[in-house]
Design an enzyme around this catalytic site. Sequence first.
Site, PDB file in Angstrom:
ATOM      1  N   ASP A   1     -14.130  -4.938   2.820  1.00 42.38           N
ATOM      2  CA  ASP A   1     -14.225  -3.676   2.586  1.00 42.38           C
ATOM      3  C   ASP A   1     -12.816  -2.903   1.756  1.00 42.38           C
ATOM      4  O   ASP A   1     -11.938  -3.937   1.215  1.00 42.38           O
ATOM      5  CB  ASP A   1     -14.267  -3.063   4.064  1.00 42.38           C
ATOM      6  CG  ASP A   1     -13.139  -2.999   4.946  1.00 42.38           C
ATOM      7  OD1 ASP A   1     -11.917  -3.577   4.571  1.00 42.38           O
ATOM      8  OD2 ASP A   1     -13.458  -2.683   6.068  1.00 42.38           O
TER       9      ASP A   1
ATOM     10  N   GLU B   1      -9.669  -4.257   2.884  1.00 41.98           N
ATOM     11  CA  GLU B   1      -9.454  -5.713   2.821  1.00 41.98           C
ATOM     12  C   GLU B   1      -9.572  -6.465   3.935  1.00 41.98           C
ATOM     13  O   GLU B   1      -9.002  -7.349   4.402  1.00 41.98           O
ATOM     14  CB  GLU B   1      -8.049  -6.072   2.250  1.00 41.98           C
ATOM     15  CG  GLU B   1      -7.758  -4.818   1.152  1.00 41.98           C
ATOM     16  CD  GLU B   1      -6.458  -5.319   0.082  1.00 41.98           C
ATOM     17  OE1 GLU B   1      -6.625  -5.820  -0.837  1.00 41.98           O
ATOM     18  OE2 GLU B   1      -5.510  -5.059   0.755  1.00 41.98           O
TER      19      GLU B   1
ATOM     20  N   GLU C   1       2.554   5.281   3.896  1.00 37.98           N
ATOM     21  CA  GLU C   1       0.945   4.726   3.830  1.00 37.98           C
ATOM     22  C   GLU C   1       0.580   5.335   5.268  1.00 37.98           C
ATOM     23  O   GLU C   1      -0.576   5.930   5.426  1.00 37.98           O
ATOM     24  CB  GLU C   1       0.808   3.330   4.093  1.00 37.98           C
ATOM     25  CG  GLU C   1      -0.246   2.721   4.358  1.00 37.98           C
ATOM     26  CD  GLU C   1      -0.206   1.280   4.487  1.00 37.98           C
ATOM     27  OE1 GLU C   1       0.089   0.697   5.774  1.00 37.98           O
ATOM     28  OE2 GLU C   1      -0.720   0.490   3.729  1.00 37.98           O
TER      29      GLU C   1
ATOM     30  N   TRP D   1      -4.782 -14.056  -1.005  1.00 32.33           N
ATOM     31  CA  TRP D   1      -5.091 -12.909  -0.368  1.00 32.33           C
ATOM     32  C   TRP D   1      -6.585 -12.497  -0.344  1.00 32.33           C
ATOM     33  O   TRP D   1      -6.988 -13.078  -1.212  1.00 32.33           O
ATOM     34  CB  TRP D   1      -4.393 -11.668  -1.362  1.00 32.33           C
ATOM     35  CG  TRP D   1      -4.452 -10.345  -0.594  1.00 32.33           C
ATOM     36  CD1 TRP D   1      -5.346  -9.265  -0.976  1.00 32.33           C
ATOM     37  CD2 TRP D   1      -3.398  -9.593  -0.182  1.00 32.33           C
ATOM     38  NE1 TRP D   1      -4.785  -7.828  -0.463  1.00 32.33           N
ATOM     39  CE2 TRP D   1      -3.551  -8.129   0.157  1.00 32.33           C
ATOM     40  CE3 TRP D   1      -2.097  -9.984   0.332  1.00 32.33           C
ATOM     41  CZ2 TRP D   1      -2.719  -7.400   0.843  1.00 32.33           C
ATOM     42  CZ3 TRP D   1      -1.348  -9.344   1.289  1.00 32.33           C
ATOM     43  CH2 TRP D   1      -1.668  -8.003   1.426  1.00 32.33           C
TER      44      TRP D   1
HETATM   45  C1  BGC Z   1      -5.068  -1.235   2.335  1.00 24.05           C
HETATM   46  C2  BGC Z   1      -5.897  -1.280   0.740  1.00 24.05           C
HETATM   47  C3  BGC Z   1      -4.704  -0.754  -0.302  1.00 24.05           C
HETATM   48  C4  BGC Z   1      -3.526  -1.713  -0.133  1.00 24.05           C
HETATM   49  C5  BGC Z   1      -2.499  -1.326  -1.221  1.00 24.05           C
HETATM   50  C6  BGC Z   1      -3.938  -2.161   2.026  1.00 24.05           C
HETATM   51  O1  BGC Z   1      -3.278  -2.415   3.271  1.00 24.05           O
HETATM   52  O2  BGC Z   1      -5.854  -1.678   3.286  1.00 24.05           O
HETATM   53  O3  BGC Z   1      -6.781  -0.205   0.982  1.00 24.05           O
HETATM   54  O4  BGC Z   1      -5.557  -1.062  -1.518  1.00 24.05           O
HETATM   55  O5  BGC Z   1      -2.933  -1.869   1.087  1.00 24.05           O
HETATM   56  O6  BGC Z   1      -2.039  -0.038  -0.983  1.00 24.05           O
END
Ligand code: BGC
Length: 361
Positions: free
Chosen positions: A159, A162, A309, A107
Amino acid sequence: MSPDLRALAAPLLEHQAPSGAFPACPTFSQYPYSWLRDSTFIAYALDRAGEHAASGRYYRWAAQTIAERSEQVSALVALRQRGEAIPEHAFLPCRFALNGEALDDGWPNFQLDGYGQWLWGLGEHLRAQGLRAMPEVFRPGVEVTLAYLKAFWREPCYDCWEEFPYRWHTSTLASLAAGLRAMQPFMRGLEPVTADVLAFIRDHLVQGGQLVKFAGYPDVDASLLWVAVPFGVLAVDDPVYTRTVQAIEQTLLRGGVHRYARDTYYGGGSWVLLTAWLGWVYARQGRPEEAHALLGWIRDQNRGRGLPEQTTDGVLNPVYVDYWRGQWGESARPLLWSHAMHLILEAEVAAHASPLPGVPS
Ligand code: BGC
Protein backbone atom coordinates in the site's frame (compact mmCIF):
# COMPACT_ATOMS: atom_id res chain seq x y z
CA MET A 1 -4.58 38.22 4.24
CA SER A 2 -3.80 35.73 1.48
CA PRO A 3 -1.04 33.23 2.27
CA ASP A 4 2.40 33.69 0.76
CA LEU A 5 2.49 30.44 -1.21
CA ARG A 6 5.86 31.20 -2.77
CA ALA A 7 7.40 31.51 0.70
CA LEU A 8 5.84 28.17 1.66
CA ALA A 9 7.32 26.67 -1.51
CA ALA A 10 10.87 27.69 -0.50
CA PRO A 11 11.78 24.49 1.41
CA LEU A 12 10.55 22.41 -1.52
CA LEU A 13 12.61 24.37 -4.04
CA GLU A 14 15.64 24.38 -1.77
CA HIS A 15 15.88 20.59 -1.78
CA GLN A 16 15.01 19.89 -5.41
CA ALA A 17 17.97 18.04 -6.96
CA PRO A 18 19.55 19.32 -10.22
CA SER A 19 17.89 16.30 -11.91
CA GLY A 20 14.44 17.65 -10.92
CA ALA A 21 13.80 14.91 -8.32
CA PHE A 22 12.87 15.62 -4.70
CA PRO A 23 14.21 13.65 -1.73
CA ALA A 24 11.46 12.65 0.71
CA CYS A 25 13.53 14.11 3.57
CA PRO A 26 17.01 15.57 3.26
CA THR A 27 18.06 14.67 6.82
CA PHE A 28 16.50 11.28 7.67
CA SER A 29 18.77 8.31 6.96
CA GLN A 30 16.07 6.27 5.21
CA TYR A 31 14.51 9.00 3.06
CA PRO A 32 17.17 10.64 0.83
CA TYR A 33 15.38 9.10 -2.18
CA SER A 34 12.58 10.20 -4.46
CA TRP A 35 9.26 8.41 -4.15
CA LEU A 36 6.79 9.11 -6.98
CA ARG A 37 4.12 9.48 -4.28
CA ASP A 38 5.77 12.19 -2.16
CA SER A 39 7.30 13.92 -5.17
CA THR A 40 4.08 14.19 -7.13
CA PHE A 41 2.31 15.98 -4.28
CA ILE A 42 5.35 18.21 -3.86
CA ALA A 43 5.16 19.09 -7.56
CA TYR A 44 1.40 19.64 -7.27
CA ALA A 45 2.00 22.05 -4.37
CA LEU A 46 4.56 23.90 -6.50
CA ASP A 47 1.99 24.22 -9.27
CA ARG A 48 -0.46 25.63 -6.70
CA ALA A 49 2.21 28.21 -5.80
CA GLY A 50 2.76 29.13 -9.46
CA GLU A 51 6.19 27.45 -9.53
CA HIS A 52 5.47 25.66 -12.81
CA ALA A 53 9.08 25.61 -13.99
CA ALA A 54 10.24 23.63 -10.93
CA SER A 55 7.26 21.33 -11.12
CA GLY A 56 7.95 20.79 -14.84
CA ARG A 57 11.54 19.78 -14.01
CA TYR A 58 10.20 17.05 -11.75
CA TYR A 59 7.74 15.75 -14.36
CA ARG A 60 10.46 15.68 -17.01
CA TRP A 61 12.70 13.74 -14.65
CA ALA A 62 9.90 11.27 -13.80
CA ALA A 63 8.95 10.83 -17.48
CA GLN A 64 12.54 10.18 -18.52
CA THR A 65 13.28 7.88 -15.57
CA ILE A 66 10.23 5.76 -16.37
CA ALA A 67 10.74 5.86 -20.17
CA GLU A 68 14.20 4.35 -19.62
CA ARG A 69 12.45 1.30 -18.17
CA SER A 70 10.51 0.54 -21.31
CA GLU A 71 12.28 -2.80 -21.89
CA GLN A 72 11.77 -3.81 -18.29
CA VAL A 73 8.04 -3.22 -18.67
CA SER A 74 7.88 -5.20 -21.94
CA ALA A 75 9.71 -8.08 -20.22
CA LEU A 76 7.33 -7.95 -17.23
CA VAL A 77 4.28 -7.98 -19.49
CA ALA A 78 5.69 -10.95 -21.44
CA LEU A 79 6.35 -12.86 -18.21
CA ARG A 80 2.81 -12.25 -17.06
CA GLN A 81 1.38 -13.28 -20.43
CA ARG A 82 3.29 -16.57 -20.16
CA GLY A 83 1.86 -16.99 -16.65
CA GLU A 84 5.30 -16.94 -15.02
CA ALA A 85 5.92 -15.77 -11.48
CA ILE A 86 7.42 -12.29 -11.06
CA PRO A 87 9.56 -11.66 -7.96
CA GLU A 88 8.53 -8.62 -5.97
CA HIS A 89 11.77 -6.72 -6.61
CA ALA A 90 11.46 -7.18 -10.40
CA PHE A 91 8.56 -4.70 -10.70
CA LEU A 92 9.15 -1.01 -11.40
CA PRO A 93 10.70 0.79 -8.40
CA CYS A 94 8.59 2.61 -5.84
CA ARG A 95 11.50 4.98 -5.21
CA PHE A 96 14.63 6.10 -7.00
CA ALA A 97 18.00 7.65 -6.28
CA LEU A 98 17.90 11.33 -7.22
CA ASN A 99 19.74 10.54 -10.45
CA GLY A 100 16.96 8.14 -11.47
CA GLU A 101 18.81 4.93 -10.65
CA ALA A 102 16.98 2.05 -9.00
CA LEU A 103 18.01 0.95 -5.50
CA ASP A 104 18.57 -2.69 -4.77
CA ASP A 105 18.30 -2.82 -0.99
CA GLY A 106 15.32 -5.01 -0.21
CA TRP A 107 12.87 -2.14 0.43
CA PRO A 108 9.20 -3.14 -0.18
CA ASN A 109 9.15 -2.47 -3.89
CA PHE A 110 5.92 -3.39 -5.63
CA GLN A 111 3.72 -0.32 -4.99
CA LEU A 112 1.48 0.83 -7.82
CA ASP A 113 -0.07 3.95 -6.30
CA GLY A 114 2.80 6.29 -7.23
CA TYR A 115 2.48 5.35 -10.89
CA GLY A 116 -1.15 6.49 -10.87
CA GLN A 117 -0.34 9.61 -8.88
CA TRP A 118 2.38 10.87 -11.18
CA LEU A 119 -0.01 10.63 -14.15
CA TRP A 120 -2.66 12.46 -12.13
CA GLY A 121 -0.14 15.14 -11.15
CA LEU A 122 1.07 15.52 -14.72
CA GLY A 123 -2.53 16.09 -15.81
CA GLU A 124 -2.86 18.82 -13.15
CA HIS A 125 0.47 20.33 -14.20
CA LEU A 126 -0.64 20.57 -17.85
CA ARG A 127 -4.06 21.89 -16.84
CA ALA A 128 -2.54 24.55 -14.57
CA GLN A 129 -0.76 25.93 -17.63
CA GLY A 130 -3.72 25.58 -20.00
CA LEU A 131 -1.94 22.95 -22.14
CA ARG A 132 -4.36 20.83 -24.15
CA ALA A 133 -1.80 18.67 -25.94
CA MET A 134 0.75 16.38 -24.31
CA PRO A 135 4.24 17.87 -24.75
CA GLU A 136 6.43 15.28 -26.51
CA VAL A 137 8.94 15.27 -23.66
CA PHE A 138 6.43 13.49 -21.41
CA ARG A 139 4.90 11.09 -23.93
CA PRO A 140 7.33 8.11 -23.78
CA GLY A 141 7.23 8.03 -19.96
CA VAL A 142 3.45 8.26 -19.98
CA GLU A 143 3.19 5.44 -22.53
CA VAL A 144 5.46 3.13 -20.53
CA THR A 145 3.47 3.87 -17.36
CA LEU A 146 0.18 3.16 -19.13
CA ALA A 147 1.47 -0.14 -20.53
CA TYR A 148 2.59 -1.10 -17.01
CA LEU A 149 -0.67 -0.13 -15.35
CA LYS A 150 -2.86 -1.78 -17.98
CA ALA A 151 -0.97 -5.04 -17.41
CA PHE A 152 -0.72 -4.92 -13.62
CA TRP A 153 -3.41 -2.74 -12.08
CA ARG A 154 -5.31 -5.80 -10.90
CA GLU A 155 -2.34 -7.26 -8.99
CA PRO A 156 -2.35 -6.97 -5.21
CA CYS A 157 0.66 -4.98 -4.03
CA TYR A 158 2.07 -3.00 -1.08
CA ASP A 159 0.00 0.00 0.00
CA CYS A 160 0.94 3.68 0.06
CA TRP A 161 2.50 3.17 3.53
CA GLU A 162 4.65 0.40 2.06
CA GLU A 163 2.89 -2.22 4.16
CA PHE A 164 0.36 -5.04 3.75
CA PRO A 165 1.62 -6.69 0.55
CA TYR A 166 -0.66 -8.88 -1.56
CA ARG A 167 -3.79 -6.82 -0.87
CA TRP A 168 -6.01 -4.59 -2.97
CA HIS A 169 -5.78 -1.16 -1.35
CA THR A 170 -8.48 1.42 -1.88
CA SER A 171 -6.19 4.44 -2.02
CA THR A 172 -3.95 2.62 -4.50
CA LEU A 173 -6.84 1.76 -6.82
CA ALA A 174 -8.20 5.32 -6.50
CA SER A 175 -4.75 6.68 -7.45
CA LEU A 176 -4.73 4.45 -10.52
CA ALA A 177 -8.25 5.49 -11.56
CA ALA A 178 -7.28 9.15 -11.17
CA GLY A 179 -4.09 8.73 -13.19
CA LEU A 180 -5.84 6.89 -16.00
CA ARG A 181 -8.63 9.44 -16.07
CA ALA A 182 -6.18 12.34 -16.12
CA MET A 183 -4.56 10.93 -19.26
CA GLN A 184 -7.82 10.41 -21.17
CA PRO A 185 -7.74 13.83 -22.87
CA PHE A 186 -4.25 13.08 -24.19
CA MET A 187 -4.19 9.35 -24.99
CA ARG A 188 -6.68 7.16 -26.79
CA GLY A 189 -8.39 4.05 -25.53
CA LEU A 190 -8.11 4.50 -21.74
CA GLU A 191 -11.84 4.52 -21.00
CA PRO A 192 -12.36 0.72 -20.67
CA VAL A 193 -9.47 0.17 -18.22
CA THR A 194 -10.50 3.23 -16.19
CA ALA A 195 -14.05 1.86 -15.98
CA ASP A 196 -12.70 -1.53 -14.85
CA VAL A 197 -10.69 0.06 -12.03
CA LEU A 198 -13.68 2.11 -10.90
CA ALA A 199 -15.91 -0.99 -10.97
CA PHE A 200 -13.32 -2.86 -8.88
CA ILE A 201 -13.42 -0.13 -6.24
CA ARG A 202 -17.21 -0.14 -6.18
CA ASP A 203 -17.48 -3.94 -6.03
CA HIS A 204 -14.68 -4.84 -3.61
CA LEU A 205 -13.64 -1.83 -1.58
CA VAL A 206 -16.93 -0.60 -0.13
CA GLN A 207 -18.13 -2.56 2.89
CA GLY A 208 -21.07 -1.70 5.15
CA GLY A 209 -21.70 1.47 3.14
CA GLN A 210 -18.18 2.90 3.54
CA LEU A 211 -14.75 2.59 1.99
CA VAL A 212 -12.32 0.17 3.62
CA LYS A 213 -8.53 0.20 3.94
CA PHE A 214 -8.16 -2.88 1.73
CA ALA A 215 -10.35 -5.63 0.35
CA GLY A 216 -11.64 -7.87 3.11
CA TYR A 217 -10.49 -5.60 5.96
CA PRO A 218 -13.21 -3.41 7.44
CA ASP A 219 -11.10 -0.68 9.14
CA VAL A 220 -10.53 2.79 7.72
CA ASP A 221 -7.22 4.39 6.81
CA ALA A 222 -6.77 8.14 6.45
CA SER A 223 -5.54 7.65 2.87
CA LEU A 224 -9.20 6.92 2.00
CA LEU A 225 -9.63 10.70 2.05
CA TRP A 226 -7.80 10.79 -1.32
CA VAL A 227 -10.68 9.00 -3.03
CA ALA A 228 -12.66 12.24 -3.36
CA VAL A 229 -10.00 14.87 -2.74
CA PRO A 230 -8.21 15.24 -5.01
CA PHE A 231 -8.92 12.12 -7.07
CA GLY A 232 -12.64 12.68 -7.60
CA VAL A 233 -13.45 8.97 -7.70
CA LEU A 234 -16.37 9.81 -5.41
CA ALA A 235 -17.93 13.23 -4.84
CA VAL A 236 -17.23 14.90 -1.47
CA ASP A 237 -20.93 14.61 -0.62
CA ASP A 238 -21.36 10.99 -1.74
CA PRO A 239 -22.86 9.11 1.24
CA VAL A 240 -20.19 6.39 0.99
CA TYR A 241 -17.53 9.07 1.24
CA THR A 242 -19.18 11.10 4.01
CA ARG A 243 -19.60 7.92 6.10
CA THR A 244 -15.92 7.15 5.51
CA VAL A 245 -14.88 10.66 6.60
CA GLN A 246 -17.01 10.25 9.73
CA ALA A 247 -15.30 6.95 10.57
CA ILE A 248 -11.90 8.60 10.06
CA GLU A 249 -12.92 11.45 12.38
CA GLN A 250 -14.13 9.01 15.03
CA THR A 251 -11.12 6.71 15.02
CA LEU A 252 -8.15 8.68 13.67
CA LEU A 253 -8.63 12.37 14.47
CA ARG A 254 -6.97 13.25 17.82
CA GLY A 255 -5.70 16.81 17.32
CA GLY A 256 -3.99 15.66 14.11
CA VAL A 257 -4.86 12.69 11.93
CA HIS A 258 -3.31 9.23 12.36
CA ARG A 259 -2.80 6.80 9.46
CA TYR A 260 -4.80 3.85 10.86
CA ALA A 261 -5.65 2.52 14.29
CA ARG A 262 -3.13 -0.31 14.38
CA ASP A 263 -0.22 1.74 13.06
CA THR A 264 3.01 0.88 14.87
CA TYR A 265 5.60 2.86 12.83
CA TYR A 266 7.20 5.20 15.40
CA GLY A 267 4.22 4.26 17.57
CA GLY A 268 1.67 5.68 15.10
CA GLY A 269 1.68 9.45 15.62
CA SER A 270 -0.50 12.05 13.91
CA TRP A 271 0.72 12.72 10.38
CA VAL A 272 1.00 16.34 9.27
CA LEU A 273 0.22 15.51 5.66
CA LEU A 274 -2.94 13.60 6.55
CA THR A 275 -4.10 16.36 8.86
CA ALA A 276 -3.73 18.75 5.93
CA TRP A 277 -5.66 16.29 3.82
CA LEU A 278 -8.63 16.27 6.16
CA GLY A 279 -8.47 20.08 6.17
CA TRP A 280 -8.53 20.01 2.36
CA VAL A 281 -11.61 17.79 2.48
CA TYR A 282 -13.29 20.15 4.96
CA ALA A 283 -12.53 23.11 2.69
CA ARG A 284 -14.19 21.28 -0.21
CA GLN A 285 -17.13 20.17 1.94
CA GLY A 286 -17.87 23.75 3.01
CA ARG A 287 -16.64 23.29 6.62
CA PRO A 288 -14.38 26.35 7.03
CA GLU A 289 -14.12 26.34 10.83
CA GLU A 290 -12.85 22.78 10.91
CA ALA A 291 -10.45 23.47 8.03
CA HIS A 292 -9.06 26.44 9.99
CA ALA A 293 -8.65 24.42 13.15
CA LEU A 294 -6.53 21.81 11.36
CA LEU A 295 -4.48 24.49 9.62
CA GLY A 296 -3.73 25.99 13.04
CA TRP A 297 -2.65 22.56 14.35
CA ILE A 298 -0.26 22.17 11.41
CA ARG A 299 1.28 25.61 11.83
CA ASP A 300 1.96 24.70 15.48
CA GLN A 301 3.99 21.64 14.47
CA ASN A 302 6.78 23.57 12.72
CA ARG A 303 8.55 24.96 15.80
CA GLY A 304 11.28 26.43 13.62
CA ARG A 305 12.69 23.06 12.61
CA GLY A 306 10.48 22.28 9.64
CA LEU A 307 7.40 20.08 9.56
CA PRO A 308 7.78 16.49 10.69
CA GLU A 309 6.30 13.37 9.15
CA GLN A 310 4.47 12.60 12.39
CA THR A 311 4.12 13.76 15.97
CA THR A 312 5.85 12.05 18.84
CA ASP A 313 3.19 12.89 21.45
CA GLY A 314 -0.21 11.24 21.43
CA VAL A 315 0.97 8.16 19.53
CA LEU A 316 -1.48 5.27 19.23
CA ASN A 317 0.88 2.45 20.19
CA PRO A 318 3.63 3.94 22.41
CA VAL A 319 5.45 0.68 23.03
CA TYR A 320 6.88 0.87 19.48
CA VAL A 321 8.42 4.35 19.72
CA ASP A 322 11.74 3.35 21.25
CA TYR A 323 12.12 0.43 18.89
CA TRP A 324 11.97 2.70 15.83
CA ARG A 325 14.17 5.37 17.42
CA GLY A 326 16.70 2.64 18.09
CA GLN A 327 16.54 1.54 14.45
CA TRP A 328 16.63 4.85 12.61
CA GLY A 329 16.83 7.75 15.12
CA GLU A 330 14.13 10.44 15.39
CA SER A 331 11.41 10.22 12.71
CA ALA A 332 11.76 12.33 9.58
CA ARG A 333 11.88 16.14 9.78
CA PRO A 334 11.55 18.15 7.59
CA LEU A 335 9.38 15.88 5.48
CA LEU A 336 8.89 17.65 2.17
CA TRP A 337 5.52 16.00 1.58
CA SER A 338 4.32 17.54 4.90
CA HIS A 339 5.44 20.97 3.67
CA ALA A 340 3.71 20.40 0.35
CA MET A 341 0.43 19.49 2.03
CA HIS A 342 0.65 22.49 4.33
CA LEU A 343 1.02 24.73 1.27
CA ILE A 344 -1.96 23.04 -0.41
CA LEU A 345 -4.12 23.52 2.69
CA GLU A 346 -3.16 27.20 2.95
CA ALA A 347 -4.19 27.63 -0.70
CA GLU A 348 -7.41 25.68 -0.19
CA VAL A 349 -8.43 27.58 2.91
CA ALA A 350 -7.81 30.87 1.14
CA ALA A 351 -9.82 29.75 -1.91
CA HIS A 352 -12.64 27.71 -0.36
CA ALA A 353 -12.80 28.45 3.36
CA SER A 354 -12.08 32.14 3.68
CA PRO A 355 -11.40 33.26 7.26
CA LEU A 356 -14.40 33.69 9.48
CA PRO A 357 -15.00 37.12 10.96
CA GLY A 358 -13.01 37.42 14.17
CA VAL A 359 -10.83 34.36 13.49
CA PRO A 360 -7.19 35.31 12.96
CA SER A 361 -5.63 33.70 9.89
C1 BGC B 1 5.62 6.28 4.04
C2 BGC B 1 5.46 6.44 2.54
C3 BGC B 1 6.38 7.56 2.05
C4 BGC B 1 7.81 7.34 2.52
C5 BGC B 1 8.69 8.54 2.22
C6 BGC B 1 7.09 6.01 4.35
O1 BGC B 1 7.25 5.84 5.72
O2 BGC B 1 4.82 5.21 4.50
O3 BGC B 1 4.13 6.79 2.23
O4 BGC B 1 6.32 7.62 0.66
O5 BGC B 1 7.84 7.13 3.90
O6 BGC B 1 8.17 9.71 2.78
